[in-house]
Design an enzyme around this catalytic site. Structure first.
Site, PDB file in Angstrom:
ATOM      1  N   SER A 287       0.859  -1.306   0.017  1.00 53.16           N
ATOM      2  CA  SER A 287      -0.020  -0.202  -0.220  1.00 53.16           C
ATOM      3  C   SER A 287       0.822   1.208  -0.074  1.00 53.16           C
ATOM      4  O   SER A 287       1.733   1.359   0.905  1.00 53.16           O
ATOM      5  CB  SER A 287      -0.878   0.334   1.376  1.00 53.16           C
ATOM      6  OG  SER A 287      -1.435   1.395   1.552  1.00 53.16           O
TER       7      SER A 287
ATOM      8  N   ASP B 123      -4.992   3.198  -2.024  1.00 53.87           N
ATOM      9  CA  ASP B 123      -6.243   3.422  -1.091  1.00 53.87           C
ATOM     10  C   ASP B 123      -6.740   4.820  -1.540  1.00 53.87           C
ATOM     11  O   ASP B 123      -6.236   5.624  -1.463  1.00 53.87           O
ATOM     12  CB  ASP B 123      -5.658   3.557   0.197  1.00 53.87           C
ATOM     13  CG  ASP B 123      -5.242   2.073   0.920  1.00 53.87           C
ATOM     14  OD1 ASP B 123      -5.970   1.463   0.873  1.00 53.87           O
ATOM     15  OD2 ASP B 123      -4.061   1.999   1.179  1.00 53.87           O
TER      16      ASP B 123
ATOM     17  N   MET C 171      -9.528   7.385  -0.539  1.00 57.12           N
ATOM     18  CA  MET C 171     -10.489   7.810   0.705  1.00 57.12           C
ATOM     19  C   MET C 171     -11.026   9.141   0.148  1.00 57.12           C
ATOM     20  O   MET C 171     -10.525   9.965  -0.239  1.00 57.12           O
ATOM     21  CB  MET C 171      -9.635   7.934   1.763  1.00 57.12           C
ATOM     22  CG  MET C 171      -8.849   6.750   2.144  1.00 57.12           C
ATOM     23  SD  MET C 171      -7.985   6.858   3.836  1.00 57.12           S
ATOM     24  CE  MET C 171      -6.770   5.496   3.907  1.00 57.12           C
TER      25      MET C 171
ATOM     26  N   MET D 177     -12.505   3.187  -0.304  1.00 59.01           N
ATOM     27  CA  MET D 177     -13.026   3.529   0.955  1.00 59.01           C
ATOM     28  C   MET D 177     -13.645   4.950   0.592  1.00 59.01           C
ATOM     29  O   MET D 177     -13.634   5.843   0.974  1.00 59.01           O
ATOM     30  CB  MET D 177     -11.925   3.969   1.904  1.00 59.01           C
ATOM     31  CG  MET D 177     -11.212   2.493   2.452  1.00 59.01           C
ATOM     32  SD  MET D 177      -9.684   2.773   3.128  1.00 59.01           S
ATOM     33  CE  MET D 177      -8.587   2.998   1.892  1.00 59.01           C
TER      34      MET D 177
ATOM     35  N   MET E 187     -10.631  -6.736   6.463  1.00 53.54           N
ATOM     36  CA  MET E 187      -9.826  -5.161   7.219  1.00 53.54           C
ATOM     37  C   MET E 187      -9.301  -5.778   8.434  1.00 53.54           C
ATOM     38  O   MET E 187     -10.049  -6.367   9.217  1.00 53.54           O
ATOM     39  CB  MET E 187     -10.837  -3.959   7.098  1.00 53.54           C
ATOM     40  CG  MET E 187     -11.056  -3.544   6.031  1.00 53.54           C
ATOM     41  SD  MET E 187      -9.511  -2.947   4.950  1.00 53.54           S
ATOM     42  CE  MET E 187      -8.631  -1.855   6.166  1.00 53.54           C
TER      43      MET E 187
ATOM     44  N   GLY F 140      -8.922   3.842   6.974  1.00 49.34           N
ATOM     45  CA  GLY F 140      -8.776   5.378   7.229  1.00 49.34           C
ATOM     46  C   GLY F 140      -7.335   5.899   7.357  1.00 49.34           C
ATOM     47  O   GLY F 140      -7.042   6.978   6.876  1.00 49.34           O
ATOM     48  N   PHE F 141      -6.628   5.028   8.044  1.00 46.63           N
ATOM     49  CA  PHE F 141      -5.090   5.552   8.347  1.00 46.63           C
ATOM     50  C   PHE F 141      -4.167   4.442   8.123  1.00 46.63           C
ATOM     51  O   PHE F 141      -4.562   3.089   8.369  1.00 46.63           O
ATOM     52  CB  PHE F 141      -5.204   6.169   9.628  1.00 46.63           C
ATOM     53  CG  PHE F 141      -5.832   7.121   9.836  1.00 46.63           C
ATOM     54  CD1 PHE F 141      -5.676   8.511   9.743  1.00 46.63           C
ATOM     55  CD2 PHE F 141      -7.089   7.154  10.123  1.00 46.63           C
ATOM     56  CE1 PHE F 141      -6.425   9.515   9.847  1.00 46.63           C
ATOM     57  CE2 PHE F 141      -8.040   8.228  10.309  1.00 46.63           C
ATOM     58  CZ  PHE F 141      -7.661   9.435  10.219  1.00 46.63           C
ATOM     59  N   GLY F 142      -3.089   4.498   7.650  1.00 45.72           N
ATOM     60  CA  GLY F 142      -1.892   3.570   7.610  1.00 45.72           C
ATOM     61  C   GLY F 142      -1.329   3.549   8.946  1.00 45.72           C
ATOM     62  O   GLY F 142      -1.466   4.393   9.977  1.00 45.72           O
ATOM     63  N   GLY F 143      -0.217   2.448   9.256  1.00 51.16           N
ATOM     64  CA  GLY F 143       0.239   2.313  10.611  1.00 51.16           C
ATOM     65  C   GLY F 143      -0.410   2.250  11.827  1.00 51.16           C
ATOM     66  O   GLY F 143       0.033   2.409  12.857  1.00 51.16           O
TER      67      GLY F 143
ATOM     68  N   GLY G 159      -3.849  -3.793   6.658  1.00 52.99           N
ATOM     69  CA  GLY G 159      -3.884  -3.058   7.978  1.00 52.99           C
ATOM     70  C   GLY G 159      -3.028  -3.636   9.116  1.00 52.99           C
ATOM     71  O   GLY G 159      -3.285  -4.687   9.706  1.00 52.99           O
ATOM     72  N   GLY G 160      -1.889  -2.917   9.351  1.00 50.28           N
ATOM     73  CA  GLY G 160      -0.990  -3.579  10.377  1.00 50.28           C
ATOM     74  C   GLY G 160      -0.362  -4.757   9.933  1.00 50.28           C
ATOM     75  O   GLY G 160       0.163  -5.605  10.954  1.00 50.28           O
TER      76      GLY G 160
ATOM     77  N   GLY H 267       1.531  -1.849   4.067  1.00 54.93           N
ATOM     78  CA  GLY H 267       1.987  -0.374   4.111  1.00 54.93           C
ATOM     79  C   GLY H 267       3.081  -0.028   4.693  1.00 54.93           C
ATOM     80  O   GLY H 267       4.403  -0.085   4.009  1.00 54.93           O
ATOM     81  N   SER H 268       3.005   0.649   5.706  1.00 57.80           N
ATOM     82  CA  SER H 268       4.443   1.104   6.624  1.00 57.80           C
ATOM     83  C   SER H 268       5.515   0.125   6.782  1.00 57.80           C
ATOM     84  O   SER H 268       6.602   0.529   6.468  1.00 57.80           O
ATOM     85  CB  SER H 268       4.048   1.811   7.867  1.00 57.80           C
ATOM     86  OG  SER H 268       2.923   0.936   8.517  1.00 57.80           O
TER      87      SER H 268
HETATM   88  C1  DX5 Z   1      -5.937   1.684   5.683  1.00 58.27           C
HETATM   89  C2  DX5 Z   1      -5.521   1.352   4.411  1.00 58.27           C
HETATM   90  C3  DX5 Z   1      -4.640   0.337   4.341  1.00 58.27           C
HETATM   91  C4  DX5 Z   1      -3.055   0.895   4.965  1.00 58.27           C
HETATM   92  C5  DX5 Z   1      -2.215  -0.119   5.152  1.00 58.27           C
HETATM   93  O1  DX5 Z   1      -7.278   2.218   5.814  1.00 58.27           O
HETATM   94  O2  DX5 Z   1      -6.768   0.458   3.798  1.00 58.27           O
HETATM   95  O3  DX5 Z   1      -4.185  -0.263   2.980  1.00 58.27           O
HETATM   96  O4  DX5 Z   1      -2.731   2.007   4.217  1.00 58.27           O
HETATM   97  O5  DX5 Z   1      -1.083   0.552   5.970  1.00 58.27           O
HETATM   98  P1  DX5 Z   1      -0.298  -0.284   7.089  1.00 58.27           P
HETATM   99  O6  DX5 Z   1       0.337  -1.602   6.659  1.00 58.27           O
HETATM  100  O7  DX5 Z   1       0.907   0.698   7.419  1.00 58.27           O
HETATM  101  O8  DX5 Z   1      -1.657  -0.498   7.976  1.00 58.27           O
HETATM  102 ZN    ZN Z   2      -6.252  -0.585   1.970  1.00 59.12          ZN
END
Ligand code: DX5
Ligand code: ZN
Length: 257
Positions: A39, A66, A68, A101, A170, A175-178, A205-206, A226-227
């Site tokens: 991501s 992603d 949003m 999203m 999910m 909504g957010f990474g990390g 996610g995570g 992602g991160s």
């Molecule tokens: C969250 C996103 C994910 C997110 C994953 O809403 O859908 O794709 O960016 O990032 P990490 O792996 O950092 O949770």
């Molecule tokens: Zn995603």
């Protein structure tokens, strides 16, 4: 040849995401394979094109993008004009999994298809007519992904599972990474894997080296990270580690059958 090696060779031979759907849990071959989709949400967004290229060069199987809208989730990212630019920048090869999203997913099907998206992953919570949306996505020439938030049960997704290419469970609130990985989502993945042995099942996610084994054991085969990938000094090794964990779990599952 070991199953892991065979899976690795299969991966090397094809970047095409071939989902084979099955309606029964008996007797079908394992049609799914390990695929890692970074991501790019947490990358330097001013360099999105080169970040996408970097991820593909580091061994990514696909890219998870992603989208949003600031309404379905409390954050805004980008829309189809950005996807169109990215497609021009990275060429035809990378597979774009659009994680939509957004509150009105129907609105963006045609623009995303025209922009070069390969898969349109919408949220079950965002529409009153999933059947119609699935048809619209297919008619636009894209694959269909169906996502559920942590509060949505897998039984609500199940009626659609034979009509989609991929289910996304999910593992954080979108909504957010990390964010922190929600291990209590794993029973959903296991249930889906048992009910639909050939379905592509994605987690998002995570997910990273610390949490991949839970996902792999539960039966996820498409891994969004992602991160953990983007911020690593060595994204190639993280991607390889994630893929190996999933490939080994797939091999174990096939031996246990
Ligand atoms: C969250 C996103 C994910 C997110 C994953 O809403 O859908 O794709 O960016 O990032 P990490 O792996 O950092 O949770
Ligand atoms: Zn995603």
């Amino acid at each position: 040849m070991s199953a892991v090696l065979a899976a690795a060779r299969l991966h090397a031979g094809s970047r095409v995401l071939g989902a084979v759907r099955s309606s029964s849990s008996s007797g079908s071959a394992m049609a799914y394979s390990a695929k890692i989709g970074p991501s790019i949400l947490s990358s330097d967004l001013s360099c999105l094109g080169s970040e996408c290229v970097r991820m593909m060069e580091c061994g990514a199987d696909y890219l998870h993008l992603d989208v949003m809208d600031g309404h379905f989730v409390p954050n805004i990212t980008f829309g189809h004009p950005m996807v169109e630019c990215l497609r021009k920048s990275v060429g035809q090869d990378p597979f774009f999994d659009m994680h939509m999203m957004v509150s009105r997913p129907e609105q963006w099907v045609k623009p995303m298809a025209a922009a070069g998206a390969n898969q349109y992953t919408f949220h079950l919570e965002s529409t009153t007519n999933p059947g119609n949306l699935i048809k619209e996505i297919r008619d636009s020439g894209m694959k269909v992904g169906l996502a559920i938030k942590p509060g949505t049960t897998v039984e609500e997704l199940a009626p659609w599972a034979n009509h989609i290419d991929m289910a996304l469970v999910m593992t954080v609130e979108p909504g957010f990474g990390g964010q922190k990985f929600m291990e209590d989502m794993m029973p959903k993945v296991s249930w889906l894997r048992n009910q639909f042995p050939s379905l592509d099942i994605e987690v998002d996610g995570g997910v990273g080296p610390d949490t991949i084994h839970k996902c792999a054991e539960a039966g996820a085969n498409m891994i969004v990270s992602g991160s953990a990938v983007i911020s690593s000094d060595n994204p190639r090794s993280v991607i390889a580690l994630l893929r190996t964990a999933v490939a080994e779990a797939i091999q174990k599952r096939s031996l246990d059958r």
